[in-house]
Design an enzyme around this catalytic site. Structure first.
Site, PDB file in Angstrom:
ATOM      1  N   ARG A  55       0.798  -1.106  -0.237  1.00 26.01           N
ATOM      2  CA  ARG A  55       0.044  -0.031   0.014  1.00 26.01           C
ATOM      3  C   ARG A  55       0.897   1.206  -0.164  1.00 26.01           C
ATOM      4  O   ARG A  55       0.553   2.405  -0.760  1.00 26.01           O
ATOM      5  CB  ARG A  55      -0.881   0.025   1.316  1.00 26.01           C
ATOM      6  CG  ARG A  55      -1.796  -1.040   1.473  1.00 26.01           C
ATOM      7  CD  ARG A  55      -3.107  -0.946   0.391  1.00 26.01           C
ATOM      8  NE  ARG A  55      -2.840  -1.174  -0.542  1.00 26.01           N
ATOM      9  CZ  ARG A  55      -2.692  -2.679  -1.315  1.00 26.01           C
ATOM     10  NH1 ARG A  55      -2.483  -3.415  -0.618  1.00 26.01           N
ATOM     11  NH2 ARG A  55      -2.064  -2.607  -2.718  1.00 26.01           N
ATOM     12  N   ASN A  86      -8.769   8.189   4.232  1.00 22.88           N
ATOM     13  CA  ASN A  86      -7.619   7.477   3.806  1.00 22.88           C
ATOM     14  C   ASN A  86      -6.494   7.837   4.227  1.00 22.88           C
ATOM     15  O   ASN A  86      -5.902   8.763   5.148  1.00 22.88           O
ATOM     16  CB  ASN A  86      -7.569   8.458   2.237  1.00 22.88           C
ATOM     17  CG  ASN A  86      -8.761   8.204   1.591  1.00 22.88           C
ATOM     18  OD1 ASN A  86      -9.572   7.476   1.740  1.00 22.88           O
ATOM     19  ND2 ASN A  86      -8.899   9.210   0.442  1.00 22.88           N
ATOM     20  N   ASP A  88      -3.592   7.722   2.828  1.00 26.47           N
ATOM     21  CA  ASP A  88      -2.496   8.176   1.983  1.00 26.47           C
ATOM     22  C   ASP A  88      -2.531   9.657   2.091  1.00 26.47           C
ATOM     23  O   ASP A  88      -2.917  10.344   2.806  1.00 26.47           O
ATOM     24  CB  ASP A  88      -2.771   8.093   0.425  1.00 26.47           C
ATOM     25  CG  ASP A  88      -4.025   8.993   0.029  1.00 26.47           C
ATOM     26  OD1 ASP A  88      -4.220   9.998   0.138  1.00 26.47           O
ATOM     27  OD2 ASP A  88      -5.052   8.111  -0.725  1.00 26.47           O
ATOM     28  N   HIS A 103      -8.313   7.342  10.078  1.00 30.61           N
ATOM     29  CA  HIS A 103      -7.664   5.838   9.858  1.00 30.61           C
ATOM     30  C   HIS A 103      -6.083   5.725   9.739  1.00 30.61           C
ATOM     31  O   HIS A 103      -5.637   4.859   9.661  1.00 30.61           O
ATOM     32  CB  HIS A 103      -8.527   5.100   8.698  1.00 30.61           C
ATOM     33  CG  HIS A 103      -9.732   4.789   8.982  1.00 30.61           C
ATOM     34  ND1 HIS A 103     -10.625   4.633   8.169  1.00 30.61           N
ATOM     35  CD2 HIS A 103     -10.613   5.100  10.095  1.00 30.61           C
ATOM     36  CE1 HIS A 103     -12.020   4.519   8.415  1.00 30.61           C
ATOM     37  NE2 HIS A 103     -12.048   4.678   9.784  1.00 30.61           N
ATOM     38  N   THR A 170     -16.989   8.373  -0.688  1.00 28.74           N
ATOM     39  CA  THR A 170     -16.887   7.235   0.418  1.00 28.74           C
ATOM     40  C   THR A 170     -18.286   6.748   0.394  1.00 28.74           C
ATOM     41  O   THR A 170     -19.312   7.076   0.233  1.00 28.74           O
ATOM     42  CB  THR A 170     -16.654   7.770   1.934  1.00 28.74           C
ATOM     43  OG1 THR A 170     -16.939   6.881   2.923  1.00 28.74           O
ATOM     44  CG2 THR A 170     -17.533   9.176   2.162  1.00 28.74           C
TER      45      THR A 170
END
Ligand code: OAD
Length: 235
Positions: A55, A86, A88, A103, A170
């Site tokens: 990831r 996300n 990222d 998260h 989402t």
């Protein structure tokens, strides 16, 4: 105006990062419970690390798209907070100033000792044997199923004070992030940007305007209008 953008995997889809649910979704090749739970970490940490290493690599190779960039542009006129599910860092790389990660963040690592420390890690792999100063194994700084969502309590007042809420990419299927939309003040405009028209997860007293388009296509125009708007409404 105070504008809050609640984002999910869909906003990064056009940057080449797979979403979690639906065709081609990330979990299809991996059972969630094999990779994203404390139990998985206990029984097979190597597989968990490998999953997140791949990831991390995908994120490092990706770039912010027109959707991320448009949201950052909103700051020219409005007070903007991005609350993202996300892991990222594409909102940051698009230069959004206030990003809250519900998260966790894949580019950070965390120790597993009694008083965990979070550290910037970058794009390299975490492997077994990568230890903190006090000797505990490092893990990705992400939230696993069954774990607390520490940033949730910071997100609550931010959503509750929003004049405009944007819900972007989402499926709103994961609690407690999904519950945040219900905290929006009654009647505020809610821009819902998602090609999917299944409203099942979207329970709100706000006034919903649905843009059934990919985020990178829809957001530049929506942002242009919000930069001109006195009311925050799309018309
Ligand atoms: P999902 O994969 O559940 O939902 C992605 C949403 O993005 C769907 O509603 C798609 O229709 C939509 N979508 C797809 N392409 C899009 C595009 N180009 N533009 C806009 N929308 C698009 O992802 P999330 O809702 O983010 O949690 O998932 C929430 C959480 O579930 C994740 O943060 C992760 C996962 O389990 C943890 O790992 C704790």
């Amino acid at each position: 105006m105070k504008i809050v953008a609640l984002t999910g995997a869909g906003i990064s889809a056009e940057s080449g990062i797979a979403t979690f649910r639906g065709a081609g979704g990330l979990w299809e090749g991996h059972r969630v419970e094999d990779v994203a739970t404390p139990e998985a970490w206990e029984y097979d940490p190597e597989t968990v690390l490998e999953f997140y290493n791949s990831r991390r690599k995908a994120v490092a190779e990706a770039f912010p798209n027109a959707g991320h960039i448009a949201l950052a542009r909103l700051e020219a006129k409005h007070e903007v907070t991005v609350i993202t599910q996300n892991i990222d860092d594409l909102h940051e790389r698009a230069e959004s100033s206030h990003v809250l990660h519900l998260h966790g963040e894949i580019m950070k690592a965390r120790s597993t000792c009694d008083f965990p420390r979070v550290m910037n890690w970058g794009a390299r792999d975490i492997v077994l044997g990568d230890l903190c100063e006090s000797g505990s194994q490092l893990r990705p700084h992400v939230v696993w199923f069954g774990e607390e969502v520490p940033e949730y309590m910071r997100a609550v007042p931010i959503i509750a004070q929003a004049d405009v809420l944007m819900v972007i990419g989402t499926s709103l299927q994961v609690y407690p992030a999904s519950g945040l939309v219900e905290l929006a003040r009654p009647g505020i405009p809610i821009y819902w940007v998602d090609p999917d028209s299944d409203m099942a997860g979207l329970s709100t007293a706000g006034e919903v305007f649905h843009f059934p388009e990919p985020a990178a296509g829809a957001l530049p125009g929506i942002v242009d209008r919000l930069l001109e708007s006195q009311t925050g409404r799309p018309e």
